[in-house]
Design a protein around this motif. Sequence first.
Motif, PDB file in Angstrom:
ATOM      1  N   PHE A 125      20.674  57.839  86.982  1.00  0.00           N
ATOM      2  CA  PHE A 125      20.407  56.472  87.444  1.00  0.00           C
ATOM      3  C   PHE A 125      20.964  55.378  86.537  1.00  0.00           C
ATOM      4  N   GLY A 126      21.565  55.758  85.408  1.00  0.00           N
ATOM      5  CA  GLY A 126      22.226  54.757  84.575  1.00  0.00           C
ATOM      6  C   GLY A 126      23.463  54.216  85.277  1.00  0.00           C
ATOM      7  N   PRO A 127      23.905  52.996  84.934  1.00  0.00           N
ATOM      8  CA  PRO A 127      25.106  52.415  85.561  1.00  0.00           C
ATOM      9  C   PRO A 127      26.314  53.326  85.419  1.00  0.00           C
ATOM     10  N   LYS A 128      27.065  53.481  86.487  1.00  0.00           N
ATOM     11  CA  LYS A 128      28.232  54.363  86.455  1.00  0.00           C
ATOM     12  C   LYS A 128      29.349  53.778  85.583  1.00  0.00           C
ATOM     13  N   THR A 129      29.418  52.441  85.536  1.00  0.00           N
ATOM     14  CA  THR A 129      30.390  51.762  84.680  1.00  0.00           C
ATOM     15  C   THR A 129      29.631  50.995  83.611  1.00  0.00           C
ATOM     16  N   PRO A 130      29.589  51.478  82.380  1.00  0.00           N
ATOM     17  CA  PRO A 130      28.812  50.826  81.322  1.00  0.00           C
ATOM     18  C   PRO A 130      29.298  49.403  81.051  1.00  0.00           C
ATOM     19  N   LYS A 131      28.333  48.503  80.822  1.00  0.00           N
ATOM     20  CA  LYS A 131      28.665  47.127  80.453  1.00  0.00           C
ATOM     21  C   LYS A 131      28.979  47.023  78.968  1.00  0.00           C
ATOM     22  N   THR A 132      28.456  47.950  78.192  1.00  0.00           N
ATOM     23  CA  THR A 132      28.584  47.903  76.735  1.00  0.00           C
ATOM     24  C   THR A 132      29.284  49.166  76.259  1.00  0.00           C
ATOM     25  N   GLU A 133      30.534  49.003  75.829  1.00  0.00           N
ATOM     26  CA  GLU A 133      31.340  50.159  75.434  1.00  0.00           C
ATOM     27  C   GLU A 133      31.242  50.476  73.949  1.00  0.00           C
ATOM     28  N   THR A 134      30.945  49.463  73.119  1.00  0.00           N
ATOM     29  CA  THR A 134      30.865  49.681  71.682  1.00  0.00           C
ATOM     30  C   THR A 134      29.560  49.107  71.143  1.00  0.00           C
ATOM     31  N   VAL A 135      29.190  49.555  69.958  1.00  0.00           N
ATOM     32  CA  VAL A 135      27.935  49.126  69.351  1.00  0.00           C
ATOM     33  C   VAL A 135      27.959  47.637  69.027  1.00  0.00           C
TER      34      VAL A 135
END
Length: 276
Positions: free
Chosen positions: A142-152
């Motif tokens: 159920f997490g977003p398929k395209t992450p909004k946050t790619e790096t820390v």
Amino acid sequence: MDLLMILKAIILGLVEGVTEFAPVSSTGHMIIVDDMWLKSGEVLTKHVANTFKVVIQLGSILAVVITFWDRFIGFLGLGPQGKHAVPGQGRLKLMPVIVGLIPAGVLGVLFNSYIDDHLFSTITVLIGLVLGAVLMILADLFGPKTPKTETVDQITYKQAITVGLVQCLSLWPGFSRSGSTISGGVLVGMSHRAAADFTFIMAVPIMAGASFLSLMKNWHYLTVADLPFFIAGFISAFLFALISIRFFLKLINKVKLIPFAVYRILLAIVIYFIYF
């Protein structure tokens, strides 16, 4: 202290180092391995055994610090070569980490004694393994398929506090610090790698704090004879953690969380039939 106990320390250190950075619960594995060993007749006092399980995490902490050395230097406002970075840059990078630490840090201080006295057992670990696996499966599904946050570096304060709240679940042995926090990060839009990086960086102060509290509480139970046991476990955990953290960070974006969740459930089933 005989060689068999030193071997036990090395094995527990191996278990800690290999599992600390995978979402499978290092504390849970150590409790299970130690309980099995206790059945063979090699018995440590409860206070020494529980303190050892926490203190050898310092070896894993050192491995994290070495792996993320540039990041920790950045917290001090310094660049990777020791040069001053943009004024305030280190402080801005550090703030999401502080925000994420607050919930579990407060609860850990309040309930540290209760956790040590009542939750370090095989049955509580089995419960934590299964419930943690469920959370990890839900995160991948159920997490977003395209992450909004790619790096820390892109983590927001809202994401940080949410991950911090989910991390409170890891106070239950077997739930897994990395499993709960990576799951929380994925559910709020982080990539698996960004969530893992954030998890490991947050682990340094919270694991160091837990080790300090346990040492302060049980210091008077320890003797000079225990030192070889603790030192062997520390070195073992450090070396194996140094290897496993690099392997896991390369792996996590490829395999996600579900394979680890399946392993946790299978492990819980096997241990249940062995013990009960």
